[in-house]
Design a protein around this motif. Structure first.
Motif, PDB file in Angstrom:
ATOM      1  N   GLU A 213       0.787  -1.280   0.055  1.00 23.06           N
ATOM      2  CA  GLU A 213       0.133   0.164   0.082  1.00 23.06           C
ATOM      3  C   GLU A 213       0.991   1.253   0.086  1.00 23.06           C
ATOM      4  OE1 GLU A 213       0.142  -1.657   4.198  1.00 23.06           O
ATOM      5  OE2 GLU A 213       0.013  -2.451   2.292  1.00 23.06           O
ATOM      6  N   ILE A 214       2.067   1.095   0.670  1.00 18.75           N
ATOM      7  CA  ILE A 214       2.673   2.307   0.655  1.00 18.75           C
ATOM      8  C   ILE A 214       3.587   2.609  -0.655  1.00 18.75           C
ATOM      9  CG2 ILE A 214       4.811   3.345   1.791  1.00 18.75           C
ATOM     10  CD1 ILE A 214       2.389   3.042   3.472  1.00 18.75           C
ATOM     11  N   SER A 215       4.018   1.336  -1.019  1.00 18.56           N
ATOM     12  CA  SER A 215       4.491   1.495  -2.687  1.00 18.56           C
ATOM     13  C   SER A 215       3.847   1.986  -3.765  1.00 18.56           C
ATOM     14  CB  SER A 215       5.341   0.125  -2.859  1.00 18.56           C
ATOM     15  OG  SER A 215       4.711  -0.808  -3.125  1.00 18.56           O
ATOM     16  N   ASP A 216       2.542   1.636  -3.522  1.00 20.95           N
ATOM     17  CA  ASP A 216       1.621   1.791  -4.580  1.00 20.95           C
ATOM     18  C   ASP A 216       1.160   3.455  -4.489  1.00 20.95           C
ATOM     19  OD1 ASP A 216       1.157  -0.794  -5.382  1.00 20.95           O
ATOM     20  OD2 ASP A 216      -0.627  -1.151  -4.202  1.00 20.95           O
ATOM     21  N   PHE A 217       0.980   3.833  -3.222  1.00 22.45           N
ATOM     22  CA  PHE A 217       0.617   5.268  -3.196  1.00 22.45           C
ATOM     23  C   PHE A 217       1.926   6.030  -3.702  1.00 22.45           C
ATOM     24  CE2 PHE A 217       1.675   9.247  -0.710  1.00 22.45           C
ATOM     25  CZ  PHE A 217       0.243   9.639  -0.459  1.00 22.45           C
ATOM     26  N   MET A 218       3.327   5.641  -3.250  1.00 25.62           N
ATOM     27  CA  MET A 218       4.384   6.160  -3.987  1.00 25.62           C
ATOM     28  C   MET A 218       4.337   6.349  -5.369  1.00 25.62           C
ATOM     29  SD  MET A 218       7.168   4.990  -1.373  1.00 25.62           S
ATOM     30  CE  MET A 218       8.616   5.880  -1.877  1.00 25.62           C
ATOM     31  N   GLU A 219       4.064   5.212  -5.943  1.00 21.80           N
ATOM     32  CA  GLU A 219       3.884   5.392  -7.423  1.00 21.80           C
ATOM     33  C   GLU A 219       3.045   6.270  -8.055  1.00 21.80           C
ATOM     34  OE1 GLU A 219       3.543   2.019 -11.254  1.00 21.80           O
ATOM     35  OE2 GLU A 219       3.712   1.337  -9.230  1.00 21.80           O
ATOM     36  N   LYS A 220       1.691   6.007  -7.548  1.00 20.35           N
ATOM     37  CA  LYS A 220       0.447   6.874  -7.652  1.00 20.35           C
ATOM     38  C   LYS A 220       0.791   8.291  -7.784  1.00 20.35           C
ATOM     39  CE  LYS A 220      -4.406   6.876  -7.336  1.00 20.35           C
ATOM     40  NZ  LYS A 220      -5.662   6.585  -6.692  1.00 20.35           N
ATOM     41  N   TYR A 221       1.438   8.637  -6.839  1.00 22.74           N
ATOM     42  CA  TYR A 221       1.464  10.339  -6.525  1.00 22.74           C
ATOM     43  C   TYR A 221       3.019  10.771  -6.697  1.00 22.74           C
ATOM     44  CZ  TYR A 221      -3.064   9.605  -4.765  1.00 22.74           C
ATOM     45  OH  TYR A 221      -4.587   9.217  -4.593  1.00 22.74           O
ATOM     46  N   GLY A 222       3.892   9.905  -7.172  1.00 17.75           N
ATOM     47  CA  GLY A 222       5.267  10.372  -7.634  1.00 17.75           C
ATOM     48  C   GLY A 222       5.901  10.726  -6.261  1.00 17.75           C
ATOM     49  N   VAL A 223       5.716  10.059  -5.394  1.00 18.66           N
ATOM     50  CA  VAL A 223       6.647  10.233  -4.114  1.00 18.66           C
ATOM     51  C   VAL A 223       7.988   9.734  -4.184  1.00 18.66           C
ATOM     52  CG1 VAL A 223       6.602   9.881  -1.545  1.00 18.66           C
ATOM     53  CG2 VAL A 223       4.510  10.470  -2.785  1.00 18.66           C
ATOM     54  N   ARG A 224       9.037  10.106  -3.969  1.00 18.16           N
ATOM     55  CA  ARG A 224      10.364   9.664  -4.130  1.00 18.16           C
ATOM     56  C   ARG A 224      10.789   8.902  -2.740  1.00 18.16           C
ATOM     57  NH1 ARG A 224      11.384  15.118  -4.650  1.00 18.16           N
ATOM     58  NH2 ARG A 224      12.914  14.961  -2.862  1.00 18.16           N
ATOM     59  N   SER A 225      11.654   8.053  -3.031  1.00 18.69           N
ATOM     60  CA  SER A 225      11.984   7.028  -1.869  1.00 18.69           C
ATOM     61  C   SER A 225      12.725   7.805  -0.566  1.00 18.69           C
ATOM     62  CB  SER A 225      13.176   5.959  -2.556  1.00 18.69           C
ATOM     63  OG  SER A 225      14.288   6.552  -2.819  1.00 18.69           O
ATOM     64  N   ASP A 226      13.256   8.981  -0.913  1.00 25.33           N
ATOM     65  CA  ASP A 226      13.760   9.743   0.172  1.00 25.33           C
ATOM     66  C   ASP A 226      12.845  10.328   0.765  1.00 25.33           C
ATOM     67  OD1 ASP A 226      13.500  11.591  -2.007  1.00 25.33           O
ATOM     68  OD2 ASP A 226      15.356  12.465  -1.612  1.00 25.33           O
ATOM     69  N   GLU A 227      11.676  10.369   0.300  1.00 27.99           N
ATOM     70  CA  GLU A 227      10.526  11.127   0.950  1.00 27.99           C
ATOM     71  C   GLU A 227       9.393  10.381   2.001  1.00 27.99           C
ATOM     72  OE1 GLU A 227       9.482  14.955  -2.031  1.00 27.99           O
ATOM     73  OE2 GLU A 227       8.800  12.712  -2.538  1.00 27.99           O
ATOM     74  N   VAL A 228       9.939   9.187   2.058  1.00 33.16           N
ATOM     75  CA  VAL A 228       9.167   8.044   3.050  1.00 33.16           C
ATOM     76  C   VAL A 228      10.183   7.314   3.871  1.00 33.16           C
ATOM     77  CG1 VAL A 228       7.465   5.976   2.929  1.00 33.16           C
ATOM     78  CG2 VAL A 228       6.947   8.178   1.476  1.00 33.16           C
ATOM     79  N   TRP A 229       9.826   7.100   5.109  1.00 35.69           N
ATOM     80  CA  TRP A 229      10.544   6.280   5.648  1.00 35.69           C
ATOM     81  C   TRP A 229       9.892   5.520   7.070  1.00 35.69           C
ATOM     82  CZ3 TRP A 229      10.808  11.357   5.306  1.00 35.69           C
ATOM     83  CH2 TRP A 229      10.267  12.463   6.616  1.00 35.69           C
ATOM     84  N   PRO A 230      10.086   4.724   7.813  1.00 32.45           N
ATOM     85  CA  PRO A 230       9.656   3.934   8.614  1.00 32.45           C
ATOM     86  C   PRO A 230       9.572   4.872  10.062  1.00 32.45           C
ATOM     87  CG  PRO A 230      11.539   2.841   8.412  1.00 32.45           C
ATOM     88  CD  PRO A 230      11.331   3.882   7.409  1.00 32.45           C
ATOM     89  N   VAL A 231       8.601   5.106  10.789  1.00 33.80           N
ATOM     90  CA  VAL A 231       8.485   5.699  11.984  1.00 33.80           C
ATOM     91  C   VAL A 231       9.067   4.618  13.326  1.00 33.80           C
ATOM     92  CG1 VAL A 231       6.690   7.087  11.240  1.00 33.80           C
ATOM     93  CG2 VAL A 231       6.222   5.352  12.648  1.00 33.80           C
ATOM     94  N   PRO A 232       9.383   5.275  14.381  1.00 35.72           N
ATOM     95  CA  PRO A 232       9.883   4.281  15.555  1.00 35.72           C
ATOM     96  C   PRO A 232       8.827   3.304  15.655  1.00 35.72           C
ATOM     97  CG  PRO A 232      10.321   6.659  16.018  1.00 35.72           C
ATOM     98  CD  PRO A 232       9.557   6.560  14.613  1.00 35.72           C
ATOM     99  N   GLY A 233       9.083   2.176  15.807  1.00 34.75           N
ATOM    100  CA  GLY A 233       8.111   0.894  16.057  1.00 34.75           C
ATOM    101  C   GLY A 233       8.003   0.134  14.549  1.00 34.75           C
ATOM    102  N   GLY A 234       8.192   0.710  13.612  1.00 30.21           N
ATOM    103  CA  GLY A 234       8.621   0.014  12.093  1.00 30.21           C
ATOM    104  C   GLY A 234       7.202  -0.329  11.641  1.00 30.21           C
ATOM    105  N   LYS A 235       5.868   0.217  12.191  1.00 33.39           N
ATOM    106  CA  LYS A 235       4.651  -0.403  11.781  1.00 33.39           C
ATOM    107  C   LYS A 235       3.682   0.625  11.155  1.00 33.39           C
ATOM    108  CE  LYS A 235       3.733  -3.464  15.680  1.00 33.39           C
ATOM    109  NZ  LYS A 235       3.031  -3.991  16.959  1.00 33.39           N
ATOM    110  N   ALA A 236       4.356   1.905  10.872  1.00 31.75           N
ATOM    111  CA  ALA A 236       3.779   2.789  10.017  1.00 31.75           C
ATOM    112  C   ALA A 236       4.965   3.485   9.472  1.00 31.75           C
ATOM    113  CB  ALA A 236       2.773   3.772  10.915  1.00 31.75           C
ATOM    114  N   TYR A 237       4.723   4.443   8.548  1.00 31.86           N
ATOM    115  CA  TYR A 237       5.549   5.231   7.781  1.00 31.86           C
ATOM    116  C   TYR A 237       5.257   6.704   7.842  1.00 31.86           C
ATOM    117  CZ  TYR A 237       7.374   0.778   6.372  1.00 31.86           C
ATOM    118  OH  TYR A 237       8.046  -0.470   6.040  1.00 31.86           O
ATOM    119  N   ALA A 238       6.250   7.577   7.730  1.00 32.52           N
ATOM    120  CA  ALA A 238       6.381   9.053   7.678  1.00 32.52           C
ATOM    121  C   ALA A 238       6.517   9.450   6.129  1.00 32.52           C
ATOM    122  CB  ALA A 238       7.078   9.608   8.706  1.00 32.52           C
TER     123      ALA A 238
END
Length: 218
Positions: free
Chosen positions: A8-33
């Motif tokens: 769901e994260i990679s699909d979001f990034m591809e659909k809206y043109g979000v770069r890999s350096d604009e998303v990262w896991p938050v503490p705990g690793g269960k969600a992403y910022a």
């Protein structure tokens, strides 16, 4: 990085043109910022519009604020709150942070991504750690330090240019343009310039925060 992300994260990034350096896991690793600037870019591309925020509460002495933001994308509407106070915000421009949090939440809700993704401004520990030299003026590689007599006019010129910057954005642009010339200064002189840069940056941030609060509450 993208191939290790949940679908769901990679699909979001591809659909809206979000770069890999604009998303990262938050503490705990269960969600992403996701970066605030990426969400702003998406909002423009998707023609997301906002009504004027409704101020629910504001205490200037306590540096706390709560607003409600309404947003629209096509026929879909969402609303949510944004809040900032000393317990969840270390920045002195708390009013601007309140609005950013609310708008970013609305954007993610409209994109059906809230819960999988959170804005980097959602919480202090969601921020990606900055590079070690992000706070001051870094040294450019391969630049020779000048003699003390030759450094004085460069230092004076850089300081004058810095103080002529009237906004935070102008000051940060000056920092990038000044990097090579500042690298001709000795470490001690460059540290003095960096300290004055940070002091002036805080001054401009406070001024812009005060102006923002006046617009929001005036």
């Amino acid at each position: 990085m993208a191939n290790r992300l949940p679908k769901e994260i990679s699909d979001f990034m591809e659909k809206y043109g979000v770069r890999s350096d604009e998303v990262w896991p938050v503490p705990g690793g269960k969600a992403y910022a996701v970066k605030h600037k990426a969400l702003e870019r998406i909002a423009v591309a998707q023609k997301i519009t906002f009504e004027r925020p409704a101020v629910i509460g504001c205490d200037l002495s306590e540096k706390s604020m709560v607003v409600c933001v309404f947003g629209k994308m096509g026929d879909r509407e969402e609303w949510t709150f944004g809040e900032a106070n000393p317990a969840n915000n270390k920045n002195q421009y708390f009013a601007a942070m309140t609005e950013k949090r609310a708008k970013d939440r609305v954007i993610l809700k409209l994109l059906s991504a809230h819960g999988d993704l959170y804005s980097e401004d959602e919480a202090e520990d969601f921020k990606r750690a900055p590079a070690a030299d992000d706070e001051g003026i870094p040294r450019a590689s391969g630049v020779q330090v000048l003699t003390v007599d030759a450094q004085r006019p460069i230092f004076s010129e850089l300081e004058r240019e810095m103080l002529n910057s009237g906004t935070v954005e102008e000051l940060k642009r000056w920092k990038l343009m000044a990097k090579e010339r500042a690298s001709r200064l000795s470490d001690s002189w460059r540290k003095v310039l960096s300290d004055r840069y940070l002091e002036y940056l805080r001054t401009l941030e406070k001024r812009e925060a005060d102006e923002y609060i006046e617009r929001m509450t005036g």
